[in-house]
Design an enzyme around this catalytic site. Sequence first.
Site, PDB file in Angstrom:
ATOM      1  N   GLU A 132       0.822  -1.211   0.000  1.00 38.66           N
ATOM      2  CA  GLU A 132       0.000   0.000   0.000  1.00 38.66           C
ATOM      3  C   GLU A 132       0.857   1.262   0.000  1.00 38.66           C
ATOM      4  O   GLU A 132       0.522   2.248  -0.655  1.00 38.66           O
ATOM      5  CB  GLU A 132      -0.956  -0.007   1.199  1.00 38.66           C
ATOM      6  CG  GLU A 132      -2.108  -0.979   1.064  1.00 38.66           C
ATOM      7  CD  GLU A 132      -2.975  -0.691  -0.153  1.00 38.66           C
ATOM      8  OE1 GLU A 132      -3.096   0.488  -0.549  1.00 38.66           O
ATOM      9  OE2 GLU A 132      -3.521  -1.638  -0.734  1.00 38.66           O
ATOM     10  N   TYR A 155      -6.057   6.867   4.412  1.00 36.47           N
ATOM     11  CA  TYR A 155      -6.221   5.891   3.332  1.00 36.47           C
ATOM     12  C   TYR A 155      -5.517   4.578   3.667  1.00 36.47           C
ATOM     13  O   TYR A 155      -6.105   3.497   3.585  1.00 36.47           O
ATOM     14  CB  TYR A 155      -5.701   6.416   1.992  1.00 36.47           C
ATOM     15  CG  TYR A 155      -5.507   5.272   1.027  1.00 36.47           C
ATOM     16  CD1 TYR A 155      -6.605   4.693   0.402  1.00 36.47           C
ATOM     17  CD2 TYR A 155      -4.248   4.690   0.829  1.00 36.47           C
ATOM     18  CE1 TYR A 155      -6.458   3.581  -0.420  1.00 36.47           C
ATOM     19  CE2 TYR A 155      -4.096   3.584   0.024  1.00 36.47           C
ATOM     20  CZ  TYR A 155      -5.200   3.038  -0.609  1.00 36.47           C
ATOM     21  OH  TYR A 155      -5.065   1.923  -1.394  1.00 36.47           O
ATOM     22  N   ASP A 197      -9.022   5.816  -2.459  1.00 37.31           N
ATOM     23  CA  ASP A 197      -7.865   6.238  -3.237  1.00 37.31           C
ATOM     24  C   ASP A 197      -8.362   6.969  -4.488  1.00 37.31           C
ATOM     25  O   ASP A 197      -9.565   7.157  -4.681  1.00 37.31           O
ATOM     26  CB  ASP A 197      -6.961   5.048  -3.584  1.00 37.31           C
ATOM     27  CG  ASP A 197      -7.456   4.256  -4.792  1.00 37.31           C
ATOM     28  OD1 ASP A 197      -8.682   4.276  -5.084  1.00 37.31           O
ATOM     29  OD2 ASP A 197      -6.620   3.611  -5.454  1.00 37.31           O
ATOM     30  N   CYS A 244     -12.617   2.486 -15.471  1.00 38.67           N
ATOM     31  CA  CYS A 244     -13.030   3.886 -15.278  1.00 38.67           C
ATOM     32  C   CYS A 244     -11.781   4.748 -15.084  1.00 38.67           C
ATOM     33  O   CYS A 244     -11.591   5.406 -14.063  1.00 38.67           O
ATOM     34  CB  CYS A 244     -13.965   3.995 -14.072  1.00 38.67           C
ATOM     35  SG  CYS A 244     -14.825   5.573 -13.956  1.00 38.67           S
ATOM     36  N   CYS A 256     -16.091   2.905 -21.116  1.00 39.09           N
ATOM     37  CA  CYS A 256     -17.488   2.815 -20.680  1.00 39.09           C
ATOM     38  C   CYS A 256     -18.205   1.606 -21.274  1.00 39.09           C
ATOM     39  O   CYS A 256     -19.091   1.036 -20.635  1.00 39.09           O
ATOM     40  CB  CYS A 256     -18.242   4.100 -21.042  1.00 39.09           C
ATOM     41  SG  CYS A 256     -17.588   5.574 -20.199  1.00 39.09           S
ATOM     42  N   CYS A 279     -17.813  -1.302 -18.975  1.00 43.48           N
ATOM     43  CA  CYS A 279     -18.070  -1.062 -17.557  1.00 43.48           C
ATOM     44  C   CYS A 279     -19.315  -1.816 -17.095  1.00 43.48           C
ATOM     45  O   CYS A 279     -20.369  -1.723 -17.740  1.00 43.48           O
ATOM     46  CB  CYS A 279     -18.245   0.435 -17.306  1.00 43.48           C
ATOM     47  SG  CYS A 279     -18.621   0.833 -15.580  1.00 43.48           S
ATOM     48  N   CYS A 306     -24.534   4.566 -14.496  1.00 44.69           N
ATOM     49  CA  CYS A 306     -23.572   5.644 -14.258  1.00 44.69           C
ATOM     50  C   CYS A 306     -24.208   7.016 -14.462  1.00 44.69           C
ATOM     51  O   CYS A 306     -24.635   7.351 -15.569  1.00 44.69           O
ATOM     52  CB  CYS A 306     -22.372   5.482 -15.179  1.00 44.69           C
ATOM     53  SG  CYS A 306     -21.154   6.802 -15.031  1.00 44.69           S
TER      54      CYS A 306
END
Length: 303
Positions: free
Chosen positions: A44, A127, A145, A200, A207, A210, A216
Amino acid sequence: MHLSTTDTGAHPLHRPILAWYEANARDLPWREPDCPPWHVLISEIMLQQTPVSRVLPIWREWVQRWPEPADMAKEPPGEVIRAWGRLGYPRRALRLHQAAQAIVDRHDGAVPSDHAELLALPGIGSYTAAAVASFAFGQRHAVLDTNVRRVFARAVTGIEYPPPAVTSAETRLATGLLPQQPARAARWAVAVMELGALVCTARSPKCAGCPVSSQCAWRLAGSPPHTGPARKGQAWAGTDRQIRGALMAALRKSRDPLSHPQLVIEVPDGALRDPGQRSRCLAGLIEDGLVEPLPGDHYQLPG
């Protein structure tokens, strides 16, 4: 962590995004169920502002060299900074070393599972604490994030890009979207992150591929262009970041302290934007704890 088919209060976005993740997730070692929390924490920190392709080989080296926090804690910080290589933003390496020492001192060498205790570790922000609690311990936290924020901005809020910094409204939205079951919430967190990274995307969202394109808000509104502050790219050539990186590279490759004239050879005047840039950058590295000044105008990584 397995999907639950009976999640009370499920949101319409949950099932399609989780199903997409099951079919399309990248095979990354820090996502394996048996990946130790310390290795998840390392990943991370490394992945902040750095792509997976650059992180993977360094992460593998680190978890072999320092499989436990105690292994890193006993090293001098300069060795950790040296091993960071050219991942960029080397303060992250210093923070990891400090976190390893705190884990040894406060938690008997085991990464804590408690979110508040994670947040109290040196260099661990909101985070990272939420990500480690979610991905390493299967807990229910909003993990925000850049990729997650972008997915929520488009799919739910109806705007192309989120604000420059996380807002309280974003945090409330992300928290409200969490599945109730902790294991499913942790899976949801990584699934949305992966959707933002692979589909995305910031500049060329896919798209057509997706799983929630029909829901959306941004797409249904006609994909209106961004109207907020201009999104600035990160310049590199001639910046202080470049000069700091060149100074750090010179110190990493030398096992002996370098004199100021040697640093001038490594970072010549022709590379500078202004006459004081090298000295300013060197002073900043010293202040950040990344460089240790020695008598006789010599410098080395911190011992």
